[in-house]
Design a protein around this motif. Structure first.
Motif, PDB file in Angstrom:
ATOM      1  N   VAL A   1      -4.520   4.513   0.598  1.00  0.00           N
ATOM      2  CA  VAL A   1      -3.132   4.291   0.996  1.00  0.00           C
ATOM      3  C   VAL A   1      -2.906   2.786   1.043  1.00  0.00           C
ATOM      4  O   VAL A   1      -3.729   2.043   1.597  1.00  0.00           O
ATOM      5  CB  VAL A   1      -2.844   4.910   2.386  1.00  0.00           C
ATOM      6  CG1 VAL A   1      -1.431   4.570   2.841  1.00  0.00           C
ATOM      7  CG2 VAL A   1      -3.029   6.406   2.343  1.00  0.00           C
ATOM      8  N   GLN A   2      -1.799   2.336   0.449  1.00  0.00           N
ATOM      9  CA  GLN A   2      -1.509   0.906   0.473  1.00  0.00           C
ATOM     10  C   GLN A   2      -0.006   0.711   0.315  1.00  0.00           C
ATOM     11  O   GLN A   2       0.718   1.630  -0.098  1.00  0.00           O
ATOM     12  CB  GLN A   2      -2.255   0.162  -0.657  1.00  0.00           C
ATOM     13  CG  GLN A   2      -1.873   0.564  -2.063  1.00  0.00           C
ATOM     14  CD  GLN A   2      -2.588   1.815  -2.546  1.00  0.00           C
ATOM     15  OE1 GLN A   2      -3.621   2.203  -2.011  1.00  0.00           O
ATOM     16  NE2 GLN A   2      -2.016   2.484  -3.546  1.00  0.00           N
ATOM     17  N   ARG A   3       0.421  -0.495   0.574  1.00  0.00           N
ATOM     18  CA  ARG A   3       1.844  -0.797   0.423  1.00  0.00           C
ATOM     19  C   ARG A   3       2.200  -1.153  -1.008  1.00  0.00           C
ATOM     20  O   ARG A   3       3.295  -0.862  -1.475  1.00  0.00           O
ATOM     21  CB  ARG A   3       2.231  -1.951   1.342  1.00  0.00           C
ATOM     22  CG  ARG A   3       2.486  -1.533   2.779  1.00  0.00           C
ATOM     23  CD  ARG A   3       2.767  -2.719   3.660  1.00  0.00           C
ATOM     24  NE  ARG A   3       3.974  -3.448   3.246  1.00  0.00           N
ATOM     25  CZ  ARG A   3       4.367  -4.609   3.755  1.00  0.00           C
ATOM     26  NH1 ARG A   3       3.626  -5.201   4.677  1.00  0.00           N
ATOM     27  NH2 ARG A   3       5.462  -5.202   3.355  1.00  0.00           N
TER      28      ARG A   3
ATOM     29  N   HIS B   1      -1.853  -6.003   7.888  1.00  0.00           N
ATOM     30  CA  HIS B   1      -2.807  -6.773   7.100  1.00  0.00           C
ATOM     31  C   HIS B   1      -2.588  -6.613   5.604  1.00  0.00           C
ATOM     32  O   HIS B   1      -3.228  -7.305   4.821  1.00  0.00           O
ATOM     33  CB  HIS B   1      -4.248  -6.353   7.420  1.00  0.00           C
ATOM     34  CG  HIS B   1      -4.599  -6.578   8.857  1.00  0.00           C
ATOM     35  ND1 HIS B   1      -5.741  -6.058   9.417  1.00  0.00           N
ATOM     36  CD2 HIS B   1      -3.980  -7.250   9.847  1.00  0.00           C
ATOM     37  CE1 HIS B   1      -5.802  -6.401  10.691  1.00  0.00           C
ATOM     38  NE2 HIS B   1      -4.740  -7.124  10.979  1.00  0.00           N
ATOM     39  N   ASN B   2      -1.735  -5.709   5.233  1.00  0.00           N
ATOM     40  CA  ASN B   2      -1.477  -5.459   3.807  1.00  0.00           C
ATOM     41  C   ASN B   2      -2.770  -5.152   3.054  1.00  0.00           C
ATOM     42  O   ASN B   2      -3.036  -5.662   1.962  1.00  0.00           O
ATOM     43  CB  ASN B   2      -0.774  -6.660   3.172  1.00  0.00           C
ATOM     44  CG  ASN B   2      -0.190  -6.309   1.808  1.00  0.00           C
ATOM     45  OD1 ASN B   2       0.040  -5.148   1.492  1.00  0.00           O
ATOM     46  ND2 ASN B   2       0.013  -7.310   0.988  1.00  0.00           N
TER      47      ASN B   2
ATOM     48  N   ILE C   1      -4.760   2.701  11.307  1.00  0.00           N
ATOM     49  CA  ILE C   1      -4.439   2.690   9.869  1.00  0.00           C
ATOM     50  C   ILE C   1      -3.136   1.939   9.628  1.00  0.00           C
ATOM     51  O   ILE C   1      -2.981   1.189   8.662  1.00  0.00           O
ATOM     52  CB  ILE C   1      -4.350   4.128   9.331  1.00  0.00           C
ATOM     53  CG1 ILE C   1      -5.698   4.837   9.479  1.00  0.00           C
ATOM     54  CG2 ILE C   1      -3.926   4.124   7.879  1.00  0.00           C
ATOM     55  CD1 ILE C   1      -5.667   6.296   9.114  1.00  0.00           C
ATOM     56  N   ASP C   2      -2.189   2.125  10.531  1.00  0.00           N
ATOM     57  CA  ASP C   2      -0.909   1.452  10.384  1.00  0.00           C
ATOM     58  C   ASP C   2      -1.100  -0.063  10.429  1.00  0.00           C
ATOM     59  O   ASP C   2      -0.467  -0.817   9.679  1.00  0.00           O
ATOM     60  CB  ASP C   2       0.039   1.902  11.495  1.00  0.00           C
ATOM     61  CG  ASP C   2       1.467   1.489  11.213  1.00  0.00           C
ATOM     62  OD1 ASP C   2       2.108   0.877  12.072  1.00  0.00           O
ATOM     63  OD2 ASP C   2       1.936   1.772  10.085  1.00  0.00           O
TER      64      ASP C   2
ATOM     65  N   LYS D   1      -6.273 -10.152  -2.452  1.00  0.00           N
ATOM     66  CA  LYS D   1      -4.963 -10.421  -1.858  1.00  0.00           C
ATOM     67  C   LYS D   1      -3.907 -10.652  -2.924  1.00  0.00           C
ATOM     68  O   LYS D   1      -2.756 -10.233  -2.781  1.00  0.00           O
ATOM     69  CB  LYS D   1      -5.030 -11.659  -0.955  1.00  0.00           C
ATOM     70  CG  LYS D   1      -5.361 -11.359   0.463  1.00  0.00           C
ATOM     71  CD  LYS D   1      -4.299 -10.492   1.110  1.00  0.00           C
ATOM     72  CE  LYS D   1      -4.790 -10.081   2.489  1.00  0.00           C
ATOM     73  NZ  LYS D   1      -3.996  -9.029   3.067  1.00  0.00           N
ATOM     74  N   ILE D   2      -4.292 -11.343  -3.988  1.00  0.00           N
ATOM     75  CA  ILE D   2      -3.329 -11.568  -5.072  1.00  0.00           C
ATOM     76  C   ILE D   2      -2.954 -10.228  -5.706  1.00  0.00           C
ATOM     77  O   ILE D   2      -1.810 -10.005  -6.111  1.00  0.00           O
ATOM     78  CB  ILE D   2      -3.912 -12.532  -6.116  1.00  0.00           C
ATOM     79  CG1 ILE D   2      -4.104 -13.922  -5.501  1.00  0.00           C
ATOM     80  CG2 ILE D   2      -3.018 -12.623  -7.342  1.00  0.00           C
ATOM     81  CD1 ILE D   2      -4.840 -14.888  -6.398  1.00  0.00           C
TER      82      ILE D   2
END
Lengths: 203, 443
Positions: free
Chosen positions: B101-103, B16-17, B9-10, A129-130
Motif C-alpha cells: 500500500v502506498q500513496r 512518511h510517504n 500503517i497510516d 524517495k525519488i
C-alpha cells in the motif's frame, strides 16, 4: 579510527566519484518519474543493489555525463553548494526544482569498515524517495517542452577554463514556490539534503 | 484485532510517504506475514470507506494460467487497476492478497524490491522468522558443520566452473550476441584469450586433429575468461604432440610447418627447461578442460612416450638432424631416459646430417646429464631448416660441451665453443627464444 583532511585528495576524489555517480542515477530517475521524457527510452538497470531506470538515449546520457564531469572538480574541493535539476515549461519558466544540497565535513573521519555500505544504504533511501515523490508533487503540465538544467551555486569564484554561463533570472526565480522536503542524509563523508521547489500553479 | 496497527500503517503511508509491503510490515511490527496481509487489507478497506487521501495498492495473484495449451502456475504482482483483468485471464485463482500500500502510483516494480531489500538486510539472520514457508529440516548449521561445508564447496567449485563453461559453450551463439564485454581484469583476459584461441584453432584445423576442441575453445574463451587464461595454455599443449607426430610424416606442408615451428619452438623451450611447469599445466588442464581431462593427459603422455620412442626408428631417417640429438625430434624430457636415448641418437645422427633439406619443426632442447666420467654436461640442440649452416656449427659445439671439465686445459676449444655458441645463439635469436626467460616474455 583514521582521520583525513581535505588535503587528502585521493579520498576527496572518492567522495566526489560517489556523489557524481549518485547524481547521475538520481537525475535519470527524476526524468523517468516526472515523465520528462517518454518512458520508452528508459531501461531497468541496477545500482546500489536495487533496480533503477536509466535512459538509453545517447545524447541525453552524454549531456548528463558531461555536466557531471564538470561538476566533479567542484564537488571535490567542496565548492559546489547545490546541484539543482530544473524542469521548465515551454516558456522557460521553472515548474519544479529538485535541489540537492551537498556539504562535506572539513575533517573526514572513517570510523568503521562499513562506512561505504552505510553510505550505499543512505543513497538507496534517496533513490526510493525519488521513486515515490509523485505522491507529494502535482503532475507537470503536459507537452514536450520540458527542459533540464543543472545549476551550480558556487561558494567561490567560478572556474575560468569551463564554459559556464550565469543563469537568467527568469530561469532561477520561481513564482509562488512550494517547498517539499524529500530526504536528508548525514554520514561521515557527506551531508546531503534533497527537497523540491514546486510552483503552486503549474498550468 | 487491536486497532493500533491501523494508526501505525497510516503513519507510515501518509506521514512518511513510505511504500508499505506486507513483508516490511511483518518485519517491522514483528507479526506473521499472514497477519500483516490482513492488516493491510483492513487498512485499505478502512481508508476506502473513509474516502480520504488517495491510496494505491498492489496485489499478489497466484494461480493456474493456460498459455497455448500449456498450463503453468503463475505468480504475479499487479497494480490494483489491472487486478480484475489479470484474474479473468487465469483459469484458476489460487491466492490473492494485498502486496503493498502506498500513496504514489508506481510505474514499475523496482521500488517494491528496494523496500524489501532493506527490510530483509536489516533482519538478515531471522528474515524468515515470520514467514509462512517452513521446512522442518531447514535448521541452521553449527560452526563445525559450516566449516566442513565450506571445505567441501571449495573442491567441487572448479568442476562446477567446467560444467558451466560447457553449458555456455553449447549455447555460445546466443551468448555472443547478448553478452556484454567484461570489465577490468576479466575483460583483459577475455580480449587476450580470444585472439589466441582463434590462432590456435586456425593452426589446428588443417591438421584435422582434435577438431572437437577447436569449436569449444571459442565459446570457452568468451564464456569463462579466467578459464581461458589457463585454457590457452592447455590448448597449446595438445598441439605439441599432434604437431610432433605429423612433422616427420608430412613433408609437403612446408609453409604450415614453418609457421607452426615458431610457436612450437617456444613451447618446446619451455617444456624441457621447466618440466615442473608442465605438470602444473597438466593439473590445470585437469581442472579447466571440459572433456575428459584425464583422457587428455593420458593421450598426451602416450604421445610423449611415442615421441621418445620415435627417435630410435627415426634415427635412420634423413629428416632428423645430424648432430643435435634430441632437438631434432622435439622430445619433452621428463626423465633421464630420453637423455640416454639422446646419446645413441647422437651417434646415429651425424651420418644423416648432410641431407636435410626437408623442413621440419624447430626444437631447441637443453639436456643436462652425467656422462661416464661423472661430469655434468649440458647440451643444447637447435635445429632450423633455414639454418643449415648452423647445424654444422652445432656439431663441434656439442662435442666440445661434452667434457667441460676436461676441456679446461684446451682453452682454445672453449673459445671455439663460446664463439660457436654465440654464433648459434645469434642465429637462434632470429628464429626463437632459447632462454628460460622466453616463457615469461611471452606474457
Amino acid at each position: 579510527m583514521t582521520t583525513l583532511t581535505r588535503q587528502d585528495l585521493n579520498f576527496g576524489q572518492v567522495v566526489a566519484d560517489i556523489l557524481c555517480e549518485f547524481l547521475e542515477v538520481a537525475i535519470h530517475l527524476i526524468l523517468y518519474v516526472r515523465e520528462v521524457y517518454p518512458s520508452g527510452i528508459f531501461q531497468k538497470r541496477k545500482k546500489y543493489n536495487v533496480p533503477v531506470q536509466m535512459s538509453c538515449h545517447p545524447e541525453l546520457n552524454q549531456y548528463i555525463q558531461d555536466t557531471l564531469h564538470c561538476i566533479k572538480p567542484l564537488i571535490e574541493k567542496n565548492d559546489a553548494e547545490k546541484v539543482v535539476v530544473v524542469i521548465m515549461d515551454k516558456e522557460h519558466h521553472p515548474v519544479e526544482r529538485f535541489v540537492f544540497e551537498i556539504s562535506q565535513p572539513p575533517l573526514l573521519s572513517i570510523s568503521s569498515d562499513t562506512l561505504l555500505s552505510h553510505v550505499e544504504q543512505l543513497l538507496r533511501a534517496f533513490i526510493l524517495k525519488i521513486s515515490v515523490c509523485d505522491a507529494v508533487l502535482n503532475s507537470n503540465p503536459p507537452g514536450n517542452n520540458c527542459y533540464l538544467h543543472v545549476l551550480v551555486t558556487l561558494m567561490c569564484l567560478p572556474l575560468q577554463d569551463f564554459p559556464w554561463i550565469v543563469a537568467d533570472e527568469q530561469e532561477v526565480h520561481m513564482q509562488e514556490p512550494r517547498l517539499i522536503p524529500l530526504k536528508t542524509m548525514t554520514s561521515d563523508i557527506v551531508k546531503m539534503q534533497l527537497y523540491v521547489e514546486e510552483r503552486a500553479q503549474k498550468t | 484485532m487491536d486497532e493500533l496497527y491501523l494508526d501505525n500503517i497510516d503513519e507510515y503511508v501518509n506521514d512518511h510517504n513510505k511504500i508499505v509491503t506486507y513483508k516490511w510490515l511483518s518485519l517491522t511490527l514483528g507479526v506473521h506475514v499472514n497477519t500483516a496481509k490482513q492488516m493491510l487489507y483492513h487498512y485499505l478497506d478502512h481508508k476506502r470507506k473513509e474516502s480520504s487521501a488517495q491510496l494505491h495498492a498492489t496485489y499478489l495473484v497466484s494461480g493456474k494460467f493456460v498459455d497455448n495449451g500449456q498450463t503453468s502456475h503463475k505468480v504475479s504482482v499487479v497494480r490494483e487497476d489491472q487486478l480484475e483483468d489479470f484474474k479473468a485471464k487465469m483459469s484458476l485463482v489460487v491466492s490473492v492478497h494485498v502486496y503493498s500500500v502506498q500513496r504514489a502510483l508506481l510505474r514499475d516494480s523496482g521500488p517494491l524490491y528496494a523496500v524489501d531489500y532493506d527490510a530483509v538486510k536489516d533482519n538478515l539472520k531471522n528474515c524468515s522468522r515470520y514467514s509462512a514457508i517452513h521446512c522442518a529440516s531447514a535448521v541452521p548449521m553449527s560452526s563445525v558443520e559450516l566449516q566442513q561445508a565450506r571445505e567441501v564447496q571449495q573442491a567441487p567449485t572448479p568442476e562446477a566452473e567446467n560444467k558451466k563453461a560447457g553449458m555456455n559453450g553449447d549455447t555460445s551463439p546466443v551468448l555472443k550476441s547478448s553478452a556484454k564485454p567484461p570489465k577490468g581484469i576479466m575483460g583483459m583476459f577475455a580480449n587476450k584469450s580470444a585472439p589466441k584461441s582463434q590462432d590456435n584453432t586456425k593452426e589446428m584445423k588443417p591438421e584435422k586433429k582434435e577438431d572437437i576442441e577447436a569449436p569449444k575453445s571459442k565459446p570457452v574463451a568468451k564464456a569463462n575468461p579466467v578459464a581461458n587464461f589457463f585454457g590457452t595454455q592447455t590448448l597449446k599443449k595438445p598441439e605439441k604432440p599432434v604437431k610432433e607426430e605429423e612433422a616427420p610424416q608430412s613433408s609437403s606442408r612446408a609453409a604450415q610447418q614453418h609457421e607452426r615451428s615458431k610457436p612450437e619452438e617456444k613451447q618446446e623451450t619451455v617444456a624441457p627447461v621447466e618440466p615442473q611447469i608442465d605438470t602444473k599445466k597438466d593439473s590445470r588442464s585437469k581442472t579447466k578442460r571440459l572433456e575428459d581431462s584425464d583422457g587428455e593427459e593420458e593421450k598426451m603422455e602416450k604421445k610423449k612416450r611415442r615421441r621418445i620412442k620415435k627417435p630410435e626408428p627415426d634415427s635412420s631417417d634423413e629428416d632428423v638432424i645430424p648432430d643435435s640429438p634430441q632437438p631434432v625430434v622435439t622430445r619433452e624430457p621428463s626423465s633421464p631416459s630420453p637423455k640416454k636415448e639422446v646419446e645413441p641418437d647422437r651417434h646415429s645422427h651425424p651420418s644423416s646430417s648432410e641431407m636435410k633439406i626437408r623442413k621440419r619443426r624447430q626444437v631447441m632442447k637443453s639436456h643436462t646429464f652425467l656422462d661416464d666420467d661423472g661430469c655434468m654436461v649440458t647440451e643444447k640442440g637447435y635445429v632450423s631448416e633455414s639454418y643449415s649452416e648452423s647445424e654444422d656449427d652445432f656439431k663441434p659445439s656439442k662435442q666440445a660441451s661434452r667434457d667441460p671439465i676436461k676441456a679446461k686445459p684446451s682453452s682454445s676449444k672453449e673459445d671455439e665453443k663460446k664463439t660457436q655458441k654465440k654464433a648459434s645463439a645469434n642465429s637462434n635469436k632470429g628464429a626463437k627464444q632459447a632462454s628460460i626467460m622466453g616463457f615469461f616474455q611471452k606474457k
